[in-house]
Design an enzyme around this catalytic site. Structure first.
Site, PDB file in Angstrom:
ATOM      1  CG  HIS A 165       6.456 -12.450  13.433  1.00 36.21           C
ATOM      2  ND1 HIS A 165       5.415 -13.093  14.067  1.00 36.21           N
ATOM      3  CD2 HIS A 165       7.584 -12.980  13.967  1.00 36.21           C
ATOM      4  CE1 HIS A 165       5.891 -13.960  14.950  1.00 36.21           C
ATOM      5  NE2 HIS A 165       7.209 -13.909  14.909  1.00 36.21           N
ATOM      6  CG  ASP A 382       6.614 -34.621   0.025  1.00 32.88           C
ATOM      7  OD1 ASP A 382       6.887 -34.112  -1.074  1.00 32.88           O
ATOM      8  OD2 ASP A 382       6.550 -35.856   0.215  1.00 32.88           O
TER       9      ASP A 382
END
Length: 447
Positions: A165, A382
């Protein structure tokens, strides 16, 4: 491995390997911002995406496609192939070494249909689908990304990612994964090029704290009244789906002037209130909701492509009694006031506070942070097989303090209803009370 449904399946993994950029990249040290390297972000975040079989991709291997796309994407995002180093004053840098990210290829003898009941967090099998390679999860001197792509018997696959992070936030990670998807589709470069510019969130010289920042109040644990700290043993995780019916029930209870609030904002305050009641804290205790404000959209000087941590966490403060006795409209007003404080001066003051106070963790005592990922786009990624059935966090218990951080994640249930799923991590008795309160209010459906 057994699931709640008694489903058992095997995952066979290949030896993890380092994937490096396909071309030579700059060997340099890059300084993280003074927001990036605060204590609050020194943890790993697991994400997961599920994909169906696509007959038009027959003969193409998702493992090979994604691995090659990652290597090509790292040419542009080359700091991800480096390692975090810490220098004087706990300041963090990325040493761009081109050592690469960790990638694991795997096969599971299970189909998506068999997993249908557990396609929302928390995932009881996450350790199998995102194998924690030994000595890989340090904040310093470790790979910045861990990716595992697992083929399924049905021709579908699962892509799980763990990121450090301090390097990026959820929106930055979504941007990186979109870039991988574009490269998998044959692009020569990402449509949004990555921008470093971490100096945009570096402290002034000299630093000066000019605003109040209760989100970083360090409540003295020794002086906290017995029973007001959340016990971190016996924690349990569940997730809750809020579809159109549940969201409209919650909205109907609000005065009309709150109807323009987003579903995720209303849901965050609804959950904060219910969670506070379920924890059975003393009535006069102070509780806080850390309100996530995206600085990219708040200020126009962040360039498109900036992928560092770019958010502030102003705190909405009240007492247990006031939050529980008042309607959620009261909480909405608190949150709106807190968010309105985030001016350019407030942001600079927050950055300066990091340097002056030793990069503190945000306040954890009786706090809650719910990150809104409904617009992040993890489910839109995708790689060639279509959009993900689910894309988002793998659990709600991330961070250095269990149960402190949760998420609002877009989700479509088995009936095709679009809504928001919220994973929560609470002590077991509090979770039981939370579920009972929820059932009484909206007759919520839980898995």
């Amino acid at each position: 491995m057994s699931l709640a449904t008694a489903l058992v399946f095997k995952v066979e993994r290949c030896q993890p390997e380092l994937v490096v950029p396909t071309k030579p990249t700059p060997q340099e040290w890059k300084q993280l911002s003074d927001v990036d390297d605060q204590e609050s972000f020194r943890f790993q975040v697991p994400m997961i995406q599920f994909y169906r079989n696509n007959p038009s991709m027959e003969g193409r291997d998702p493992v090979k496609v994604i691995k090659e796309a990652v290597a090509r994407t790292l040419v542009f995002y080359y700091p991800f192939a480096g390692r975090i180093r810490e220098v004087f004053g706990r300041k963090l840098f990325v040493e761009c070494t081109a050592e690469g990210i960790l990638f694991t290829e795997a096969n599971a003898d299970v189909t998506l249909e068999q997993l249908e009941n557990s396609l929302q967090p928390p995932y009881p099998y996450i350790d199998e689908l995102l194998y924690n390679v030994p000595n890989s999860d340090g904040i310093l001197d470790s790979p910045l990304l861990l990716i595992q792509v697992t083929r399924l018997n049905c021709g579908g696959f699962i892509c799980a990612v763990r990121f450090n992070h301090v390097m990026t936030d959820g929106l930055g990670m979504a941007q990186f994964m979109m870039a991988i998807a574009e490269m998998a589709g044959g692009a020569l470069a990402p449509s949004i090029l990555p921008v470093w510019q971490r100096d945009l969130l570096s402290a002034r010289d000299p630093p000066r704290v000019t605003c109040q920042h209760p989100e970083y109040d360090q409540v003295d644990h020794d002086n906290v009244i017995e029973g007001t700290m959340i016990p971190f043993n016996n924690m349990t995780q569940r997730s809750f789906f809020f579809g159109p019916t549940e969201l409209s029930i919650i909205r109907e209870t609000l005065p009309t002037h709150f109807h323009n609030c987003s579903s995720s904002e209303i849901l965050t305050i609804f959950i904060w209130r219910l969670r506070t009641i379920a924890l059975q804290l003393s009535q006069d205790e102070e509780v806080r909701l850390l309100c996530l404000v995206n600085l990219r959209t708040k200020f126009n000087f962040f360039p498109l492509g900036y992928y560092g941590n770019a958010f502030a966490l102003p705190a909405a403060l009240t007492t247990v009694d006031k939050l529980a006795q008042n309607h959620i409209g009261y909480g909405i007003e608190l949150v709106e006031k807190a968010k309105a404080k985030v001016t350019e001066e407030y942001m600079k003051s927050m950055v300066d506070l990091m340097v002056m106070k030793g990069r503190p963790h945000f306040s954890v005592v009786r706090s809650l942070l719910v990150a809104d990922l409904t617009e992040a786009g993890f489910e839109e990624v995708d790689y060639g097989w279509g959009k993900a059935i689910y894309g988002g966090p793998a659990s709600g218990g991330v961070g250095l303090v269990p149960g402190l951080i949760s998420f609002c994640v877009p989700f479509k249930n088995r009936n095709g209803e679009k809504g928001i799923v919220v994973p929560l991590c609470l002590p077991a008795p509090a979770m039981e009370r939370f579920v009972a309160e929820l059932d009484a209010l909206v007759n919520i459906r839980t898995p």
